[in-house]
Structures are given as structure tokens and as C-alpha cells.
Design an enzyme around this catalytic site. Structure first.
Site: not given
Ligand code: CAA
Length: 629
Positions: A435, A480, A483, A503
Site C-alpha cells: 500500500a 498490499g 495481499e 506491516e
Molecule cells: N509506498 C510508497 N512508496 C513506495 C513504497 C510504498 N509501499 N515502496 C516503494 N516506494 C517508493 C520509494 O519511496 C521510492 O520512491 P522515491 O524514488 O520517490 O524515493 C521508490 O518507490 C523506489 O523505492 P526504493 O528506493 O525504496 O527502492 P529499493 O530497491 O531501495 O527498496 C523496497 C525496495 C525494499 C521494497 C523498499 O522500497 C521498501 O521497503 N518499500 C516499502 C515496503 C513496505 O513496507 N510495504 C508495506 C506497505 S504497508 C501496506 O501494504 C499496508 C497494507 O497491508 C495494505
């Protein structure tokens, strides 16, 4: 990742060549840089070292990583050393057709049968450059943006003979070095420079026509596009000769509107920078903003109409390559299509046919609807449909817009009688990283409930479709994203895929059905292990625990998934749907009820024409022709 033998060859150690070499070496590729003299190579190496040292000083790079990157780059003056066994040869020499063509003639006998050859031209025709080059299906344009080591945008420009496989390889290579590629037709200025170069020119025209002074034009552009540097400062930094020459080149190809203004020509000839002094004049600013917007919207809508790029990729290119807050089409939607059209029309009335108005823009303005921009693509492929998440710059993070676009695409595919199987995947090498955290961070509990409800609605729609849905997962499927893949009937993944529900590390719990669907898929114990630790698992482990149905090498994933979907689509449609129902509803029920359900559904299949056709075809040793009834 290629083997040591399959390096990336970069021809030219100038600013672009060295930046490109750094980008590949930073992503772990072995690189060979070739230039004509040791002096030029030494300069290229110094540029890379300086960039890397700066990153180390700023704490963005560990010294060991710098050393690793530097040691991955070899420098040579020998073209055959660079070309031999290269996976990809990138030409990044002086921007002159003759120089590039001479190099290609020299290169032609040296490249291996599997090598891809690209030009990093920003202004020359890709088809002309590769005329006469052997194996033209393996050639294309790959246009990096300055500074190539950090700017994430690349334009991929196919020539007339570039094969689909070459395009796919170039997309995948670009993603593997963390670039965001956009696909662009071979045409003057390609996509981004087509509107960016005239945007600079138009700023000088506004000054020439005394519409506004320099500080006002700078402020107008910065407000419009959310930038820190306006067009004049940008020209001072990147060089007025570049602005002048790029406009001259576009002018020659596209006509008088694109020619450099008299003032730009004068400034170029004087060899002086623009003087940016004083305060912006609020009385002039709105006119300057409207005019600059008109240029961008007018040109961008034309290039989309001509099929140079899609509106989505044009916007993405502007955001990523130029660091603008919005691309031209999002800007148009913000302004309102009627206001946007009026600004374009003003410029058209001044320039006539030299600045034509896109008929699509006129239609959108008449309807007063926003320009349609989607984050999910629907591609029908015979009896199967691909639903592709298309927000690669945010790793397909599922914001509300993505969820709504996904819902629309799923409904369209589901209601199409010709589509038998849906494949849920992504246009890039990542499925979805969850998400959208940036959207969630400011939500109140009530807003969060609405967002979660939307997520549940869309994923339940997928989960309860009559037609089979296959999730095709490469890269990250987190939160998400995982999911979403769990709402499909099963998951096929690349061996490198990374799946998890992180999460709890954000202070929340899985909210798009993860606690329920994961536990049902792999059992509560394993689900809790993943959910409570928030750790990721690699696809082979996910496959062993039943989360993923099958894994494939990344480069084969989509083809294998397609074959599998076609196999399902070739089976009796009613039987496929009933079998899916028997599993889905039966698994929720006690065994006797599940078995009773199966008995009823199996009996029902005996009422179908497809059953008779299927059995008859078997006995007659021919392929059945199912009608779905
Ligand atoms: N939400 C918003 N933006 C996200 C994102 C997310 N879940 N995941 C990645 N992005 C964005 C990053 O912010 C980044 O944007 P910028 O270039 O503008 O900074 C871009 O995507 C590229 O990501 P990274 O530079 O972080 O890429 P990476 O290869 O270094 O790392 C990753 C990849 C490990 C997946 C890392 O992006 C990460 O940890 N993302 C978050 C993962 C996460 O926590 N997901 C769960 C979300 S909560 C959820 O999903 C709730 C639910 O159940 C509904």
C-alpha cells in the site's frame, strides 16, 4: 546479472559515457569503457572517481562500495576488447551522425551474435544511425538523461527492425540498474526533449516579447512545475550552446516554431550567461505561467497524438528525467482541460500551422473531462488478458488511484466474453511494494478505514471472479502487493521474487486481507511467522511453503505464465469455473459439505454441451472445440 564475460561496453568516456558506466557498475555489472586515447579514458575515470568520492563524503556510499564500483570498470582504447562477448554495447560518443556512423561501421564486424547495440543519441534518428548495421533487430536507441549516473530516466527508442525480444531485454536491463525506462518512437527530440527544449526557447521569447523579465519567468516556471531552477538558470548551468543547438536541430526537423529565438541566438553568440537578478513581478507572472503551460500542453498532446509516447510515459518522463512536480498531462488536469486548451490555442493563433493543436486535446476540452491517465494497463492477448500495474517509479505502490484503476481494468476484462483467464502482473520488474505509505501517513482513522475498505473491495472483486486469475510476480510483492497476489487463484513467481508482509515494522497490520488469505493459503503457523516478524521470503522458499505455486527464471516468467494461462483457456470454460468454485467454497466448509458440493457441481457438468464435446473429441482423437455452455 550477466557473467563476467557478458560485460556492458560503453563507447566514449565523456560526461555521458562515464555516467552510464558508473550506473551499470554501481548495479553490479562488469563494464568496459572504450575511448580513442588514454587521456580521454583517464578523464572519464576521474569523473567517475570524483562522483563516487562525493557520494562517500556525503555519507551516501560506503568506501568499500566505491572501490567495488571502480574495480568493476575496465578502460581500453581497443574497440575489439570492449565489443568482444559484450551483452550490450552502448555508443556514447560525440553527438554527430558521421562520427557515430563511422564508429558503427568499425563495430559491425566485432560484435557477437547475441550482443545488443544501442546509441545514446539525444537528437539523431536511430533508424538513420543503424542503416546498414548487421542484425538491426538487436539495435535501438537508449537515451540516458544527464547526469546519467543518477538521473533515473531512460528513453528506449526502437528502430524500424528492433525485435520485441530486444525491447524486452532493454527494458529489463534498464530496470536492473534502477532506471525508469519509457518507450518512445524514433522522432525528432524523442519524447522529453520535444517539449523541454522548446520550453527553454519559449522562456527566451517571453523575455524578448517583454511579457515578463527573467526573475518573473523563473518564478513562473518554478511555481508551475515545482522546480528549484527556472529555464534561465538551467541554461546557465547546462550551457547556453546546448540550448541553442538543440533548438536549431529541432527547428530543422519540425519547422519554424522550434527555431531558436533571436534572443537565444544573440546570447549564444555573445557567449554570456543570462543575468538573473531582481524580484519577480507578480503582475506579469500569471501570463508567463499560462504561456509556458500552453507550450508544454500543446507539444505534449501533439506528440501523444502522433504516437511518439503515451501520456502516462510522457508525464513519468517529465517527473523523473526533469524532476518536475507534474508532467504535462497531470498539469493539464490540474488546470482544467478548458483552461489548458485556451492557453494552447493562444499560441496556435500566433503561430498558425507551425504550432498545430492536437485534435485529441480539443476533444478532451470540449468534453471538459480530464485527460485519461491510468496506472494500470489492460492488454488483451487472445483468450487471456494481462492486467499490468504501471507505476514503476513507486514500485507500483497501491495508492487509491491504482486501486481504482485496477478495479476498472479487472471489471473490463471480467466482462469481456472473449477473455477466459486474467493475469495480474506489472509492466516493470516489481509486482508491488505494498500500500502507498506516502498516502497512508497522513490519514485519519476514518480516512484509513475508507482506504482499507477500497482495498478490500478491489481484492474481493478479484478473489470472487468466476474467471481464473493468476498473479505473475517478479521483484517485490510486499504488504498490499502480496495481499493483491493472494487474491488471485495462484501465484507464479520469478526465482528472485521477494514476498512478505512487513506491516508490523510500520506500526500497522496487514490491511488488505493478508492476515486471512495468507493463513488460509499456508496455515496459521507459517503465516504468523511471516506476519509477526515482517520479514520477506524468497520465491523458492515461498514455493516450498505453498505460497507460490511455481517459480521460473525471471526472463522466462511471463512467457511461462502466458503458456499456462493459454492452457487453462483451452479447457472447457464451465468446467474450469465450477472446479474453481468447488475448491474455493469447499475449502471453507467441513469435508462432507465440500464433497457434497463437488458431487452437485460434477453432476451439473453433465448438463453441458462442453462435456459431450470434450468426451467426443477424446474418443475421436481430436482437439475439442468448447463453446462455454
Ligand atoms: N509506498 C510508497 N512508496 C513506495 C513504497 C510504498 N509501499 N515502496 C516503494 N516506494 C517508493 C520509494 O519511496 C521510492 O520512491 P522515491 O524514488 O520517490 O524515493 C521508490 O518507490 C523506489 O523505492 P526504493 O528506493 O525504496 O527502492 P529499493 O530497491 O531501495 O527498496 C523496497 C525496495 C525494499 C521494497 C523498499 O522500497 C521498501 O521497503 N518499500 C516499502 C515496503 C513496505 O513496507 N510495504 C508495506 C506497505 S504497508 C501496506 O501494504 C499496508 C497494507 O497491508 C495494505
Amino acid at each position: 546479472m550477466p557473467s563476467q564475460k557478458e560485460h556492458i561496453a560503453v563507447l566514449g568516456a565523456g560526461n555521458m559515457g562515464s555516467g552510464i558506466a558508473q550506473a551499470f557498475a554501481s548495479a553490479g555489472y562488469p563494464v568496459v569503457v572504450r575511448d580513442l586515447t588514454e587521456k580521454e579514458l583517464a578523464r572519464g575515470r576521474e569523473t567517475i572517481e570524483r562522483n563516487l568520492n562525493r557520494s562517500v563524503e556525503r555519507g551516501r556510499l560506503r568506501p568499500e562500495k566505491r572501490d567495488q564500483v571502480l574495480s568493476a570498470i575496465e578502460f581500453t582504447t581497443e574497440l575489439k576488447v570492449a565489443a568482444k562477448n559484450a551483452r550490450l554495447v552502448i555508443e556514447a560518443v560525440f553527438e554527430e551522425e558521421k562520427v557515430k556512423k563511422t564508429l558503427f561501421a568499425e563495430l559491425a564486424p566485432l560484435v557477437g551474435e547475441k550482443t545488443l547495440v544501442v546509441t545514446n543519441t539525444s537528437s539523431l534518428s536511430v533508424s538513420h544511425l543503424f542503416e546498414g548495421f548487421p542484425l538491426p533487430e538487436r539495435c535501438a536507441g537508449l537515451h540516458f538523461f544527464f547526469p546519467a549516473s543518477v538521473n533515473r530516466l531512460v528513453e528506449i527508442i526502437p528502430g524500424p527492425n528492433t525485435s520485441k525480444a530486444t525491447m524486452e531485454s532493454l527494458l529489463s536491463i534498464s530496470y536492473s540498474i534502477k532506471k525508469i525506462p519509457i518507450r518512445v518512437r524514433d522522432s525528432p527530440g524523442f519524447c522529453i526533449n520535444r517539449f523541454f527544449v522548446p520550453f527553454l526557447n519559449e522562456a527566451t521569447r517571453l523575455l524578448e516579447d517583454k511579457v515578463a523579465d527573467i526573475p518573473t519567468i523563473e518564478a513562473a516556471a518554478n511555481e508551475l512545475l515545482g522546480t528549484k531552477m527556472g529555464p534561465f538558470e538551467l541554461m546557465n548551468v547546462t550551457g547556453i550552446p546546448i540550448a541553442y543547438h538543440s533548438n536549431s536541430t529541432l527547428g530543422k526537423a519540425l519547422g519554424k516554431y522550434y527555431h531558436p529565438s533571436a534572443l537565444l541566438k544573440e546570447q549564444f553568440e555573445k557567449g554570456e550567461k543570462w543575468k538573473i537578478e531582481g524580484e519577480a513581478n507578480p503582475a506579469q507572472k500569471e501570463a508567463a505561467k499560462g504561456h509556458l503551460a500552453g507550450v508544454l500542453l500543446g507539444i505534449a498532446s501533439r506528440l501523444v497524438e502522433e504516437g511518439v509516447a503515451t501520456a502516462e510515459e510522457t508525464d513519468r518522463g517529465a517527473r523523473i528525467g526533469l524532476a518536475w512536480r507534474v508532467g504535462p498531462f497531470s498539469l493539464l488536469n490540474e488546470m482544467g482541460t478548458i483552461s489548458g486548451y485556451e492557453q494552447v490555442d493562444k499560441i496556435h493563433r500566433h503561430w498558425g500551422g507551425a504550432f498545430p493543436v492536437s485534435s485529441r486535446l480539443a476533444e478532451v476540452a470540449i468534453s471538459n473531462e480530464p485527460w485519461p491517465l491510468t496506472t494500470v494497463r489492460l492488454e488483451k492477448d487472445g483468450p487471456i488478458a494481462w492486467i499490468l500495474l504501471d507505476r514503476p517509479d513507486a514500485l507500483n505502490a497501491l495508492n487509491s488511484k491504482v486501486l481504482l484503476d485496477l478495479e476498472r481494468a479487472v471489471k473490463e476484462a471480467a466482462s469481456d466474453a472473449g477473455v477466459h483467464v486474467l493475469l495480474l502482473s506489472s509492466t516493470s520488474n516489481n509486482f508491488a511494494a505494498g500500500a502507498d505509505i506516502a498516502e497512508m501517513v497522513t490519514k485519519t482513522p476514518a480516512e484509513s478505514l475508507a482506504y482499507t475498505t477500497l482495498g478490500h473491495r478491489v481484492l474481493s472483486l478479484i478473489d470472487t471472479l468466476e474467471k481464473p486469475v493468476i498473479a505473475v510476480v517478479d521483484g517485490y510483492a510486499l504488504g498490499g502487493g502480496l495481499e493483491l497476489s493472494l487474491s488471485a487463484d495462484f501465484i507464479l513467481a520469478s526465482e528472485e521474487a521477494n514476498l512478505g508482509l512487513p506491516e508490523v515494522s510500520l506500526g500497522i497490520i496487514p490491511g488488505f486481507g493478508g492476515t486471512q488469505r495468507l493463513a488460509r493459503r499456508i496455515g496459521d503457523s507459517r503465516a504468523k511467522l511471516m506476519i509477526l516478524t515482517g520479514t520477506h521470503v524468497r520465491a523458492p522458499e515461498a514455493c516450498a511453503m505453498g505460497l507460490v505455486a511455481r517459480t521460473y527464471p525471471a526472463e522466462k516468467l511471463k512467457d511461462e505464465a502466458r503458456e499456462l494461462a493459454l492452457t487453462i483457456a483451452s479447457r472447457a470454460p464451465v468446467a474450469v469455473r465450477l472446479a474453481k468454485d468447488a475448491v474455493d467454497f469447499g475449502i471453507e466448509a467441513p469435508l462432507p459439505s465440500g464433497l457434497a458440493l463437488e458431487k452437485q457441481l460434477a453432476t451439473y457438468t453433465f448438463t453441458t454441451e462442453d462435456l459431450r464435446e470434450g468426451m467426443k473429441a477424446y474418443l475421436e482423437k481430436r482437439k475439442p472445440e468448447f463453446k462455454g455452455r
